[in-house]
Design an enzyme around this catalytic site. Sequence first.
Site, mmCIF file in Angstrom:
data_model
loop_
_atom_site.group_PDB
_atom_site.id
_atom_site.type_symbol
_atom_site.label_atom_id
_atom_site.label_comp_id
_atom_site.label_asym_id
_atom_site.label_seq_id
_atom_site.Cartn_x
_atom_site.Cartn_y
_atom_site.Cartn_z
ATOM 1 N N ASP A 1 34.915 169.291 68.632
ATOM 2 C CA ASP A 1 34.706 168.511 69.948
ATOM 3 C C ASP A 1 36.197 168.007 70.408
ATOM 4 O O ASP A 1 36.800 167.234 69.509
ATOM 5 C CB ASP A 1 33.715 167.299 69.402
ATOM 6 C CG ASP A 1 32.282 167.916 69.488
ATOM 7 O OD1 ASP A 1 31.989 168.945 69.875
ATOM 8 O OD2 ASP A 1 31.648 166.820 69.086
ATOM 9 N N ASP B 1 20.389 170.363 73.925
ATOM 10 C CA ASP B 1 20.218 169.198 72.818
ATOM 11 C C ASP B 1 18.865 168.714 72.808
ATOM 12 O O ASP B 1 18.180 168.358 74.016
ATOM 13 C CB ASP B 1 21.126 168.148 73.371
ATOM 14 C CG ASP B 1 22.574 168.415 73.634
ATOM 15 O OD1 ASP B 1 23.070 168.945 72.502
ATOM 16 O OD2 ASP B 1 23.335 168.244 74.572
#
Lengths: 255, 200
Positions: free
Chosen positions: A11, A130
């Site tokens: 990330d 997600d």
Amino acid sequence: MTARRIIPCLDVRDGRVVKGVRFKDHVDMGDASELAARYRDQGADELVFYDITASPEGRTLDYDWVSDIARLLDIPFCVAGGIRSVDQAARCLDHGADKVSINSPALERPDLIGEMSDRFGAQCVVLGVDSKRAGDDWVVHQYTGDPTASRGAGRRTLDWIVEAQGLGAGEIVLNCMDEDGVRRGYDIAQLQATRACLTIPLVASGGAGAADHFRDVFQQADVSGALAASVFHSGVLAIPDLKRQLEGDGIEVRR
Amino acid sequence: MSSVTVLSYGAGNVASVQFALERLGASVRLTSDPADIADAERLILPGVGAAAYAMSRLETLGLVEAIRAFPRPLLGVCLGQQLLFDASDEGEGVQTLGLIPGHVTRFDIDPALPVPHMGWSRLEVVRDDPLLEGIQPGDWAYFVHSFVCPDGPATLARAEYGTVVPAVVRNANRWGCQFHPERSAKAGARILQNFLGLPA
């Protein structure tokens, strides 16, 4: 056959790798290029770079940065973050990315999946999902990069992945949000249910905390790859040790 | 320094191929101009995506005849290898470059195996060749494809994914890699290095 893939996920915010727990409270984990080179040398099978601020800030990835990573790596990598159009995806691929991953923009406009697949081939198009438990089912969430914007997308996870596969997605990365960053293991039940609905490769994400978790997800959920972040960034688990252990468990890995 | 021309025709992973060659110290020229092909020392035809789209791009740019006429080492990568054959079943079916006999087909394998074939598979060398010098049995290469080339006399190396996958092929001065050497770590770099060393 293919080796089961071990995929560190980076990330990235302003060229630095950050890690949060359940998508919040980000901590600096180091320079993105340095970590990428380290994982390459340790035997990572693929890398995913996710620009976590691109989507909430309404921009896309820095293409020159994609090129810098492409120069560095001799393994495949996927980029994600703020990619909303075929042209943006094309620029990522033109700058050396092997795949692009889309998430919220595909929920807003599912035809984006087909448009990308027609232009680049399904193999370049990864759908990130997600997903969160809801009773005895799972539902899709979107805008998860920003805690204030994150919300349910009003879809069942299994419906969405089947639709996305039909539209031309080449691979699904299923991030099980209930497990993200907490290192208790992958959500085997959810991944099994997802695998059973798909003919394209499935990559598990969310929950890795120990080598046994990788073994379990490969053996029990039959996923093609397992993605993890904090367990690698923090040094809890080194990729060569992980692969040695998986090989000992009879799982084919690239060494 | 070895020099290599990479075709950039709007259907390829040109940058990653270019960077891999540069890591090996090669001088790389990207082009979509047929005139550049004639004087190229070595030629690489990359390719990702759909065969019909790639062929239409090659035709639009006037590259088809130039590629067919190229007399020095030519390497097709991934879809680029598939385009070397006569035809592909992809989409509605399409005639391809016709430089290696045979027909590219959809994977006919156990439906439990995910398609695309995406990931690292082992190489098995079936015929010695300068392109494969230094490649050991079981070396890993990174594959991404949904269609498969015919196995035949052109096959130099195979992989296995529910069926035989011709991984490296050759007919005269034309070679092909089904996998991505630019993304196949050490073995991939060795193959590209070998390609750069082929007498031009």
